[in-house]
Structures are given as C-alpha cells and as structure tokens.
Motif scaffolding. Sequence first.
Motif, mmCIF file in Angstrom:
data_model
loop_
_atom_site.group_PDB
_atom_site.id
_atom_site.type_symbol
_atom_site.label_atom_id
_atom_site.label_comp_id
_atom_site.label_asym_id
_atom_site.label_seq_id
_atom_site.Cartn_x
_atom_site.Cartn_y
_atom_site.Cartn_z
ATOM 1 N N ALA A 138 0.831 -1.203 0.000
ATOM 2 C CA ALA A 138 0.000 0.000 0.000
ATOM 3 C C ALA A 138 0.869 1.259 0.000
ATOM 4 O O ALA A 138 0.574 2.241 -0.693
ATOM 5 C CB ALA A 138 -0.935 -0.004 1.208
ATOM 6 N N VAL A 139 1.962 1.215 0.764
ATOM 7 C CA VAL A 139 2.895 2.345 0.768
ATOM 8 C C VAL A 139 3.505 2.525 -0.609
ATOM 9 O O VAL A 139 3.661 3.657 -1.096
ATOM 10 C CB VAL A 139 3.992 2.126 1.828
ATOM 11 C CG1 VAL A 139 5.114 3.162 1.663
ATOM 12 C CG2 VAL A 139 3.408 2.219 3.229
ATOM 13 N N GLY A 140 3.844 1.414 -1.253
ATOM 14 C CA GLY A 140 4.394 1.481 -2.606
ATOM 15 C C GLY A 140 3.428 2.134 -3.582
ATOM 16 O O GLY A 140 3.828 2.971 -4.400
ATOM 17 N N ALA A 141 2.149 1.771 -3.473
ATOM 18 C CA ALA A 141 1.142 2.383 -4.345
ATOM 19 C C ALA A 141 1.002 3.868 -4.047
ATOM 20 O O ALA A 141 0.839 4.690 -4.957
ATOM 21 C CB ALA A 141 -0.200 1.671 -4.165
ATOM 22 N N VAL A 166 7.908 6.263 -15.751
ATOM 23 C CA VAL A 166 8.295 6.173 -17.167
ATOM 24 C C VAL A 166 7.095 5.797 -18.022
ATOM 25 O O VAL A 166 6.883 6.351 -19.113
ATOM 26 C CB VAL A 166 9.431 5.147 -17.349
ATOM 27 C CG1 VAL A 166 9.728 4.924 -18.832
ATOM 28 C CG2 VAL A 166 10.691 5.604 -16.625
ATOM 29 N N THR A 167 6.301 4.864 -17.531
ATOM 30 C CA THR A 167 5.109 4.426 -18.267
ATOM 31 C C THR A 167 4.139 5.582 -18.479
ATOM 32 O O THR A 167 3.586 5.753 -19.573
ATOM 33 C CB THR A 167 4.408 3.295 -17.493
ATOM 34 O OG1 THR A 167 5.320 2.209 -17.303
ATOM 35 C CG2 THR A 167 3.185 2.795 -18.248
ATOM 36 N N VAL A 185 -3.376 3.166 -13.478
ATOM 37 C CA VAL A 185 -3.625 1.745 -13.765
ATOM 38 C C VAL A 185 -2.400 0.923 -13.395
ATOM 39 O O VAL A 185 -2.513 -0.161 -12.804
ATOM 40 C CB VAL A 185 -3.995 1.549 -15.251
ATOM 41 C CG1 VAL A 185 -3.982 0.067 -15.616
ATOM 42 C CG2 VAL A 185 -5.361 2.143 -15.540
ATOM 43 N N PHE A 186 -1.217 1.426 -13.734
ATOM 44 C CA PHE A 186 0.020 0.718 -13.390
ATOM 45 C C PHE A 186 0.149 0.583 -11.873
ATOM 46 O O PHE A 186 0.492 -0.489 -11.363
ATOM 47 C CB PHE A 186 1.226 1.461 -13.956
ATOM 48 C CG PHE A 186 2.549 0.819 -13.613
ATOM 49 C CD1 PHE A 186 3.092 -0.150 -14.447
ATOM 50 C CD2 PHE A 186 3.237 1.180 -12.461
ATOM 51 C CE1 PHE A 186 4.302 -0.749 -14.129
ATOM 52 C CE2 PHE A 186 4.448 0.579 -12.133
ATOM 53 C CZ PHE A 186 4.980 -0.382 -12.974
ATOM 54 N N ALA A 187 -0.117 1.660 -11.139
ATOM 55 C CA ALA A 187 -0.006 1.631 -9.676
ATOM 56 C C ALA A 187 -0.980 0.623 -9.075
ATOM 57 O O ALA A 187 -0.603 -0.177 -8.198
ATOM 58 C CB ALA A 187 -0.267 3.024 -9.108
#
Length: 259
Positions: free
Chosen positions: A16-19, A83-84, A45-47
Amino acid sequence: MALNNTFDARLQQETAVGAGVQILLLALLGSAIGMGPAGWLTGLVFAFATWAVLSRALHRSRLSSFGPANRVTLGRATLVGGVTALVADSFESSPPVTLLVGLTAVALLLDGVDGKVARRTGTSTALGARFDMEVDAFLILVLSVYVSTQLGPWVLLIGGMRYAFVAAARVAPWLNAPLPPSFARKTVAALQGICLLLAGADLLPHAANLGIVLLSLGSLVWSFGRDVLWLYGNSGTGAGVGETAAVEPLVRELELAVR
C-alpha cells in the motif's frame, strides 16, 4: 493463525505504501510537466495493477517479511510507473526527454542493487527474483513502445519477445524447463535497456539509433533462439513426475541467480 495474519497485514501495508509513493510520483510529474489524461490514467492503472498483483503474490507466498531487496525492487517499479506515464503522455504532447531518460537511467542502474542486497542480507526468495524479472521486462516493453514512435513498430519485437515466449510456453510446456545459467543471456538482457535508452534519448543521428536498436534486437533474437533450441533438444529426456519434483529446488536457485 493470528501470527500469520499479522505478517500478512504488514506485507499488505508495504504494498500500500508502494502504491501511495507511485501516486505521489505521478502528482509530482503532473505538476512539473502538466501531464495529460493519458499519462494520469496509465500511471494510475500501473499503480493499481502493481499493488493488486504484488499483494496477491505476497499472500500466496506466506513470506514473514517483505525484505530490503523487495523494497528496492518496489522503488524501481515506482520509477517504471513514472516512465510508463510519461510514455503514454508522449502520444498527446512532446515528452520531456530529459526527465524520461533520467527516471529510466536510475531504474536501470538499480537493477543489480536488489539482487546484491538480497544476497548480503540473506533474504533471497523466488518471489523477489520473479518480481525483479517482471519489472525489468515491463520497462523494456515500455521503452520499446516509446522508441517505436521514432524508428517504427518493428521495435515492439524487443519488448514483446519475452511475453511471446511466455505465451508459447502455455502451448508448448517444454519451454518451461529450467535453463542452465548463462553469462551471455544476462549480458543480452542488460543490453536491451541500455540500447533502448540511448535511442530514446535521441542524442545520436537517426542512423546510429537505428543501428543500436537493430543490434539490440539481433542479440535478443540470438539469445532466445539459442535457448529455445537448447530446450527443444533436451525436451525428449523423458523426465517423470518424480524427476520434475527433484529439479524444483534447482529452478528456484536459477531464479535467484538471475538477481
């Protein structure tokens, strides 16, 4: 059971922290360059996809700790998400090449860090190796999309080849057999990101960029072709169920060696 639930909750907090960091990066990029809807939507969407897939994988793996190496890989995934978003946004407006190249370069430089951290801390896992590999593969795919707008759709072969191999393995299970370690394979894999980054930076003449990407594609075709021939040549060994189970630890070791 309660202890397992506690560990699982902690792991889910890590994802969740990463998102959240991914969304923060998108906000910073959006405010810096005025990112359009395509970039925002693709980045979000990637996240979400990274959070969902990683959370499910962690739950199934029953790990007791996320680990420092996976945190490095998650940081790389965040950069790849940026980057995406920039590549998606480039279809609507001129991309900030310096920013895109900078994020990509850092992601590529960190590629070998997570593996070293895992080995030094004794936290190497099959999930970590797979996570690292998927982040690498997706970055190459995104860079292929970006460079293809400059050199042509044939560049997509570079980013799509690994996914085509995975799809082919569903039809031909012998492609799933473990491969012997190969320094040449690792070198070719690392070459893809470097070549695409050089071409994407657009600092060299068009002919030079074309030659660099052709070299990248040629080496990748050679590497995949060599591995497919090796797998085909060794697919008729008649390994039984017991033998297959016996090589599973070797498969895990090979996955960790990739890191």
